[in-house]
Design a protein around this motif. Sequence first.
Motif, mmCIF file in Angstrom:
data_model
loop_
_atom_site.group_PDB
_atom_site.id
_atom_site.type_symbol
_atom_site.label_atom_id
_atom_site.label_comp_id
_atom_site.label_asym_id
_atom_site.label_seq_id
_atom_site.Cartn_x
_atom_site.Cartn_y
_atom_site.Cartn_z
ATOM 1 N N LYS A 3 35.745 29.157 1.476
ATOM 2 C CA LYS A 3 36.151 28.953 2.866
ATOM 3 C C LYS A 3 36.589 27.503 3.013
ATOM 4 C CE LYS A 3 33.062 32.398 4.775
ATOM 5 N NZ LYS A 3 31.928 32.624 5.665
ATOM 6 N N PRO A 4 37.908 27.235 2.895
ATOM 7 C CA PRO A 4 38.369 25.854 2.949
ATOM 8 C C PRO A 4 38.160 25.203 4.317
ATOM 9 C CG PRO A 4 40.222 27.349 2.910
ATOM 10 C CD PRO A 4 38.985 28.172 2.709
ATOM 11 N N PHE A 5 38.123 25.987 5.361
ATOM 12 C CA PHE A 5 37.908 25.463 6.707
ATOM 13 C C PHE A 5 36.670 26.134 7.280
ATOM 14 C CE2 PHE A 5 42.490 25.546 5.878
ATOM 15 C CZ PHE A 5 42.751 24.183 5.907
ATOM 16 N N ALA A 6 35.729 25.352 7.705
ATOM 17 C CA ALA A 6 34.456 25.878 8.207
ATOM 18 C C ALA A 6 34.680 26.922 9.298
ATOM 19 C CB ALA A 6 33.609 24.744 8.746
ATOM 20 N N GLY A 7 34.006 28.045 9.160
ATOM 21 C CA GLY A 7 34.053 29.086 10.167
ATOM 22 C C GLY A 7 35.226 30.043 10.056
ATOM 23 N N GLN A 8 36.136 29.834 9.109
ATOM 24 C CA GLN A 8 37.281 30.729 8.969
ATOM 25 C C GLN A 8 37.103 31.640 7.764
ATOM 26 O OE1 GLN A 8 40.875 28.478 8.785
ATOM 27 N NE2 GLN A 8 40.817 27.928 10.939
ATOM 28 N N VAL A 9 37.474 32.874 7.922
ATOM 29 C CA VAL A 9 37.416 33.826 6.826
ATOM 30 C C VAL A 9 38.754 33.779 6.088
ATOM 31 C CG1 VAL A 9 37.176 36.250 6.216
ATOM 32 C CG2 VAL A 9 35.823 35.289 8.085
ATOM 33 N N VAL A 10 38.689 33.681 4.781
ATOM 34 C CA VAL A 10 39.900 33.636 3.972
ATOM 35 C C VAL A 10 40.075 34.980 3.293
ATOM 36 C CG1 VAL A 10 41.039 32.479 2.056
ATOM 37 C CG2 VAL A 10 39.581 31.182 3.591
ATOM 38 N N MET A 11 41.281 35.549 3.407
ATOM 39 C CA MET A 11 41.543 36.832 2.761
ATOM 40 C C MET A 11 43.003 36.887 2.329
ATOM 41 S SD MET A 11 41.795 39.452 5.980
ATOM 42 C CE MET A 11 40.329 38.969 6.821
#
Length: 77
Positions: A3-11
């Motif tokens: 997760k490169p940015f806190a709180g964001q889901v990466v898909m």
Amino acid sequence: MDKPFAGQVVMPAVISDIPEYASPIDGKMITSRSQRRDDLARSGCVEYEPSLSPTKGKLRNKRFCDKHGLTVSEEFR
């Protein structure tokens, strides 16, 4: 996945293919993004990106517009 940015889901993202069209360069049918990339590379062309254009896709050349039956954009009159 990380997760490169806190709180964001990466898909992974899926982009649909482009509609089929005839190449303006040689008339061959282009049916996929890879064929489009190859066609542009063969002819020495680049993808047009209006967001990078200084005029943002608007017309400002009066002579060009007259020749092609177009109208110059309001902000360039």
